[in-house]
Scaffold this motif. Sequence first.
Motif, PDB file in Angstrom:
ATOM      1  N   VAL A  17      14.430  10.455  12.291  1.00  0.00           N
ATOM      2  CA  VAL A  17      13.571  10.025  11.182  1.00  0.00           C
ATOM      3  C   VAL A  17      14.431   9.459  10.058  1.00  0.00           C
ATOM      4  CG1 VAL A  17      11.939  10.805   9.418  1.00  0.00           C
ATOM      5  CG2 VAL A  17      11.799  11.743  11.721  1.00  0.00           C
ATOM      6  N   ASP A  18      14.000   8.316   9.564  1.00  0.00           N
ATOM      7  CA  ASP A  18      14.703   7.652   8.471  1.00  0.00           C
ATOM      8  C   ASP A  18      13.684   7.366   7.373  1.00  0.00           C
ATOM      9  OD1 ASP A  18      16.909   6.597   7.336  1.00  0.00           O
ATOM     10  OD2 ASP A  18      16.796   4.670   8.356  1.00  0.00           O
ATOM     11  N   THR A  19      13.896   7.902   6.185  1.00  0.00           N
ATOM     12  CA  THR A  19      12.867   7.813   5.141  1.00  0.00           C
ATOM     13  C   THR A  19      13.440   7.325   3.812  1.00  0.00           C
ATOM     14  OG1 THR A  19      11.447   9.517   6.094  1.00  0.00           O
ATOM     15  CG2 THR A  19      11.293   9.212   3.716  1.00  0.00           C
ATOM     16  N   TYR A  20      12.695   6.429   3.184  1.00  0.00           N
ATOM     17  CA  TYR A  20      12.946   6.054   1.782  1.00  0.00           C
ATOM     18  C   TYR A  20      11.876   6.761   0.957  1.00  0.00           C
ATOM     19  CZ  TYR A  20      15.937   2.387   3.644  1.00  0.00           C
ATOM     20  OH  TYR A  20      16.938   1.708   4.300  1.00  0.00           O
ATOM     21  N   LYS A  52      11.849  -1.629  -1.005  1.00  0.00           N
ATOM     22  CA  LYS A  52      12.303  -2.866  -1.664  1.00  0.00           C
ATOM     23  C   LYS A  52      13.310  -2.577  -2.765  1.00  0.00           C
ATOM     24  CE  LYS A  52       8.136  -5.592  -0.793  1.00  0.00           C
ATOM     25  NZ  LYS A  52       6.820  -5.917  -1.388  1.00  0.00           N
ATOM     26  N   ALA A  53      13.173  -1.410  -3.387  1.00  0.00           N
ATOM     27  CA  ALA A  53      14.070  -1.065  -4.498  1.00  0.00           C
ATOM     28  C   ALA A  53      15.515  -0.942  -4.047  1.00  0.00           C
ATOM     29  CB  ALA A  53      13.612   0.234  -5.163  1.00  0.00           C
ATOM     30  N   THR A  54      15.726  -0.724  -2.741  1.00  0.00           N
ATOM     31  CA  THR A  54      17.099  -0.551  -2.252  1.00  0.00           C
ATOM     32  C   THR A  54      17.705  -1.859  -1.747  1.00  0.00           C
ATOM     33  OG1 THR A  54      16.340  -0.051   0.001  1.00  0.00           O
ATOM     34  CG2 THR A  54      16.575   1.811  -1.507  1.00  0.00           C
ATOM     35  N   VAL A  55      16.892  -2.893  -1.692  1.00  0.00           N
ATOM     36  CA  VAL A  55      17.390  -4.180  -1.204  1.00  0.00           C
ATOM     37  C   VAL A  55      18.276  -4.807  -2.273  1.00  0.00           C
ATOM     38  CG1 VAL A  55      16.673  -6.503  -0.505  1.00  0.00           C
ATOM     39  CG2 VAL A  55      15.381  -4.502   0.278  1.00  0.00           C
ATOM     40  N   GLU A  56      19.333  -5.472  -1.819  1.00  0.00           N
ATOM     41  CA  GLU A  56      20.266  -6.072  -2.771  1.00  0.00           C
ATOM     42  C   GLU A  56      19.539  -7.036  -3.711  1.00  0.00           C
ATOM     43  OE1 GLU A  56      23.884  -7.298  -0.947  1.00  0.00           O
ATOM     44  OE2 GLU A  56      24.509  -8.349  -2.768  1.00  0.00           O
ATOM     45  N   GLY A  57      19.864  -6.956  -4.964  1.00  0.00           N
ATOM     46  CA  GLY A  57      19.246  -7.835  -5.940  1.00  0.00           C
ATOM     47  C   GLY A  57      18.014  -7.236  -6.597  1.00  0.00           C
ATOM     48  N   ALA A  58      17.554  -6.087  -6.115  1.00  0.00           N
ATOM     49  CA  ALA A  58      16.386  -5.449  -6.737  1.00  0.00           C
ATOM     50  C   ALA A  58      16.755  -5.018  -8.153  1.00  0.00           C
ATOM     51  CB  ALA A  58      15.951  -4.244  -5.914  1.00  0.00           C
ATOM     52  N   PRO A  59      15.803  -5.096  -9.076  1.00  0.00           N
ATOM     53  CA  PRO A  59      16.092  -4.641 -10.445  1.00  0.00           C
ATOM     54  C   PRO A  59      16.525  -3.174 -10.434  1.00  0.00           C
ATOM     55  CG  PRO A  59      13.896  -5.632 -10.291  1.00  0.00           C
ATOM     56  CD  PRO A  59      14.411  -5.535  -8.902  1.00  0.00           C
ATOM     57  N   ARG A 116       3.925  12.011  -2.730  1.00  0.00           N
ATOM     58  CA  ARG A 116       4.192  11.251  -1.491  1.00  0.00           C
ATOM     59  C   ARG A 116       5.051   9.991  -1.775  1.00  0.00           C
ATOM     60  NH1 ARG A 116       1.868  15.824  -1.010  1.00  0.00           N
ATOM     61  NH2 ARG A 116      -0.223  16.041  -0.185  1.00  0.00           N
ATOM     62  N   ASP A 117       4.586   8.831  -1.358  1.00  0.00           N
ATOM     63  CA  ASP A 117       5.295   7.554  -1.538  1.00  0.00           C
ATOM     64  C   ASP A 117       6.573   7.487  -0.703  1.00  0.00           C
ATOM     65  OD1 ASP A 117       5.701   4.987  -2.365  1.00  0.00           O
ATOM     66  OD2 ASP A 117       6.091   5.444  -4.463  1.00  0.00           O
ATOM     67  N   HIS A 118       6.384   7.541   0.614  1.00  0.00           N
ATOM     68  CA  HIS A 118       7.505   7.409   1.551  1.00  0.00           C
ATOM     69  C   HIS A 118       7.332   6.150   2.392  1.00  0.00           C
ATOM     70  CE1 HIS A 118       8.667  11.968   1.991  1.00  0.00           C
ATOM     71  NE2 HIS A 118       8.568  11.592   0.729  1.00  0.00           N
ATOM     72  N   VAL A 119       8.458   5.551   2.722  1.00  0.00           N
ATOM     73  CA  VAL A 119       8.497   4.513   3.755  1.00  0.00           C
ATOM     74  C   VAL A 119       9.410   5.047   4.851  1.00  0.00           C
ATOM     75  CG1 VAL A 119       9.145   2.148   4.297  1.00  0.00           C
ATOM     76  CG2 VAL A 119       8.127   2.678   2.067  1.00  0.00           C
ATOM     77  N   THR A 120       8.890   5.167   6.061  1.00  0.00           N
ATOM     78  CA  THR A 120       9.589   5.919   7.110  1.00  0.00           C
ATOM     79  C   THR A 120       9.597   5.173   8.440  1.00  0.00           C
ATOM     80  OG1 THR A 120       9.101   8.077   6.140  1.00  0.00           O
ATOM     81  CG2 THR A 120       9.429   8.046   8.523  1.00  0.00           C
ATOM     82  N   LEU A 158       7.413   4.677  15.431  1.00  0.00           N
ATOM     83  CA  LEU A 158       6.399   4.246  14.459  1.00  0.00           C
ATOM     84  C   LEU A 158       7.034   3.930  13.117  1.00  0.00           C
ATOM     85  CD1 LEU A 158       3.540   6.894  14.958  1.00  0.00           C
ATOM     86  CD2 LEU A 158       3.449   4.483  15.626  1.00  0.00           C
ATOM     87  N   ASP A 159       6.487   2.928  12.451  1.00  0.00           N
ATOM     88  CA  ASP A 159       6.797   2.685  11.039  1.00  0.00           C
ATOM     89  C   ASP A 159       5.627   3.192  10.231  1.00  0.00           C
ATOM     90  OD1 ASP A 159       9.363   1.310  11.007  1.00  0.00           O
ATOM     91  OD2 ASP A 159       8.319  -0.192  12.215  1.00  0.00           O
ATOM     92  N   ILE A 160       5.936   4.043   9.284  1.00  0.00           N
ATOM     93  CA  ILE A 160       4.874   4.770   8.587  1.00  0.00           C
ATOM     94  C   ILE A 160       5.074   4.661   7.076  1.00  0.00           C
ATOM     95  CG2 ILE A 160       4.059   7.106   8.042  1.00  0.00           C
ATOM     96  CD1 ILE A 160       4.650   7.848  10.961  1.00  0.00           C
ATOM     97  N   VAL A 161       3.997   4.335   6.380  1.00  0.00           N
ATOM     98  CA  VAL A 161       4.012   4.435   4.919  1.00  0.00           C
ATOM     99  C   VAL A 161       3.168   5.635   4.545  1.00  0.00           C
ATOM    100  CG1 VAL A 161       3.313   3.349   2.754  1.00  0.00           C
ATOM    101  CG2 VAL A 161       4.322   1.955   4.576  1.00  0.00           C
ATOM    102  N   ASN A 162       3.756   6.572   3.834  1.00  0.00           N
ATOM    103  CA  ASN A 162       2.955   7.690   3.330  1.00  0.00           C
ATOM    104  C   ASN A 162       2.544   7.324   1.914  1.00  0.00           C
ATOM    105  OD1 ASN A 162       2.153  10.435   2.352  1.00  0.00           O
ATOM    106  ND2 ASN A 162       2.702  10.894   4.471  1.00  0.00           N
TER     107      ASN A 162
END
Lengths: 286, 789
Positions: free
Chosen positions: B322-325, B151-158, B301-305, B193-197
Amino acid sequence: MYPSKFDYHRPSSVQEAVQILSANPEAKVLAGGHSLVPVMKLRLATPTALVDIGRIEELQGIGRANGSLRIGACVTYHEIANSDVVREAAPLLAEAAGQIGDRQVRYRGTIGGNLSHADPASDLPAAALALDATLHVSGPNGSRSVGASDFFVDLMMTALQLDEILTAVEIPAAQAGSGSAYVKFEHPASGYALCGAAAVVTRTADGSCASASLCFNGVSATAVDAAAVASSLVGSDLSDAAIESAVNENLSIPDPTGDMFASAAYRQELAKTIGAQALCTARDRA
Amino acid sequence: MAGANNTNGAQGVFGSSIRRREDPELITGQAKYTDDLQLSGMVYCTILRSPYAHARIRSIDASQAEALDGVLGVFTAKDIEESGIPGAIPVGWLLPDMKIPEHYMLVKDTTRYVGDGVAIVVAEDQYTAHDALELIWVDYDPLDGVADPHKATVEGAPLVHEEAPGNIAFDWEIGDQEKTDAAFANAAHIASLDIVNNRLIPNAMEPRAALADYNSITGELILYMTTQNPHIHRLLMSLASLGLPEHKIRVIAPEVGGGFGSKIHHYADEALSAWASMQVGRPVKWTATRTETYLTDAHGRDHVTHGELALDAEGRFIGLRVDTYAAMGAYLSTFAPAVPTYLYGTLMSGEYDLPAIYCHVYGVFTHTVPVDAYRGAGRPEATFVVERLVDEAARVSGIDPAEIRRRNFIAPDNFPYATQVALEYDSGNYAGTLDKALATIGYDDFRKEQAAARERGQHLGIGLSAYIEACGLAPSAVVGSLGAQAGQWESAVVRVHATGKVTVYSGCSGHGQGHETTFAQIVASALGVPYEDIDVIEGDSGVMPHGWGTYGSRSAATGGSAIASAAQKVVDKARTIAAHLLEASEEDLAFEDGQFFVKGSPDQTQSLPDVALQAYLAHNLPKGIEPALEATSFYDPANFVFPFGTHIAIVEICSRTGHVTLQRYLAVDDVGNVINPMIVDGQVHGGIAQGVGQSLYETAVYDESANLLSGTMLDYAVPKAHFLPSFETDRTVTPCPHNPLGVKGVGEAGTIASPAAVVNAVVDALSPFGVTHIDMPVTPEKVWNAMHS
């Protein structure tokens, strides 16, 4: 982890303790300290004085007389869980006390502290409700008794006034033909009940249900008495099917608790499962 | 005590389960941790922390706090600036085009996470120091915050930092995108797969602490602190934070009660304690409360992948994408940029012969405490992605999970194997651990039992995790080329005293690993000296040569190798002296069990202690040989080491509550030669427990305003002993081919392997319900919802 400054009192009688409390509305009663001291260390509670009732003789002791069990407010979980008298007269209370926290907590925490603190996720409130306990209270105007169903008012709020002390808990001794169970689904972090169910059933000679009681910890702001479930069971054969349908059709949790670990909706489902499990175990023991 | 401590001298010491010599002190409470230390005139520091994730500070009024009896001073960023020190908390790993916002020791005008330091108090006692915090009045202007790395990378994020648009700290990739896309275009099956670490809080048993003693006459600072790497802290204190000359700083690690990475990093708090001592001219102690541990220890950790694995029609892997935030938190912590890049993207080949890989990572600023290395650091995240995708690939292709792994393993005769993501695996036998694990667990029988259980309405599941890790990081020149601002060699001194007793100094810095035992075992075997005659000293920058500390499962592979090299130098020198004393040539000498003798004439010997005495007396040394008997080694490894293994979890799921019971857990690891099997088992057990914690219980929860909700042990579930079964462990041995001991690392294996094993088992159990993935932690509610949706 450093509390604010406070005065410390160690009265030797209930009367003296009440006097100190009356004179100081910012004072708090200290029993086992396992709930109060942590919140003081976090400075979430900042009492100006502690009244340590841990050495008052009249608050100790477990006794049985006239068909009821009397437990002093400062009796520890460990003593309750391991007392033959309690195991015989109120096995539900012993079972619940034995599931509180860990060994260290059970050696220090007390029944009076637990019920006065009224944490709805703790293990004793539902047991006290299900056992129809009477709570004896002393204050500046003398003593009074409060039924468990009137004692728990709201989240961590009881019928106790600021200058009153819970002195003893009285429980009718278990009847012949009755069985009880406390089943707990614990929160993995705190060890408190995500849902704890206290059940008592009494069977008639033919095995049908003469009376029942089912109460919950952990699912609402106070312990919950599922009276509708219990009354719908009376007269039933207490079969698994009868218990499951009684729970599924009649259990309703008022304002169920939801938090980051378990939602309100899930807790309600859990209450059905855990409640039925407690009733089935109680039946098997009756 | 039972006889396990009887080592019978040196023979067979390497490889035996000697009881840890550290333990008697630890378990009887005699060990001295930082907070146990008392210095004359000592005062206490506390730190005022931002209650807001993001706020502008309008003003700070400390006058009431300063007036409190016993308060020596209240200090803010302005005071630090005026003192003229650098005041920075630096990042130690640089990536191309990375945004590096200023990180000052205290907040100058904007707070960026709940817990960000705003002011410090120095007072005569802890109570006053805490009371004073409540008397500092800060006028905050709260701003919006964001905690989720996607979410932090979405436009308009603080924005966390104005200079990082989109909150992007770095945009990093590895592998060949074009080749990988082409592989996917030709795929017969694609697993996706969509994975949250989930984000984790380290929770070392001992909170961080510092005791700083600055001497204004000599200009020397002694800093006792909870550190995994005293020399790194000395370096960063000197260069970036305090500006004191490096040789005037001595960093000492007393007993350190666990770290799991959280005590690698250079935080503001220890630097503030040191600076405070410089200000007030007295020793200053700071000890984190458990609340501060939760708020300020770097999380993990704290990845969204999003991950995809492409297969051909025969079930062979042909491409991985693999694409990871990856969250960085509010600032770039010491080694943070390396964790989701060179410790993550480079592991994407797993144990598999994968011809095309592409991994893209955004490092993202969020309004949270910084994220940095936590046990496993990048490799658990990578293993989770790969091993979850492999299970999903098994599902979409209809191939058994064990078989699909076997079909795709890098074959034992295919080493060294260059992956598509920059590593060269030096050795391995992946089918070896898989076969052993399947046989031990009874895989085929379990599948029958599972089918029968399903008939009864009982839900059992089995999960495999065939993991590899790259640890013992790695040639210094290589890590330097990848951005490390540190070397990764290790130092050792082996000092044989005149009486033949031995002191070993290591640049590692153990905090629970048992180095005092295992390092002594290495030396006992190398020198033939009784184990009991060897002491190991670590953790004092004033005593041992520069070292890089203990993390990344590096101590045995690099520190142990340094010790072995130094011990060999000692033996070489002793051989020269012994030959002189025996009037023989060196080539004719044998060295066995600590005795030098002429080959074939074992009657006339010179023991190592005999030689040591002569070396110290120096009355009769060979020409050109210096007195004394000691050696120093600086060992720079030739490559990473590559432990691997197969872990298997078996779970049972209660359909009525969603509760997951871990019934069995088997670990078959290959960590090369084993110095002490009991300690290796202990490391594996601890790692599994933490990995099971991640998969079933632990998660740091932030609300929409980036407040940490799981801020206490009432909410954050560290696994308890009674949640866990008795672990089963076994090993195969494939020695590391490039270090003198043939050892690899083991400290992180459990956390790397176990999350995938447990979640694969849960998904296997839930497969009749059409479940293909479930995010960690697998709470009862998530399972219940999955079964009832």
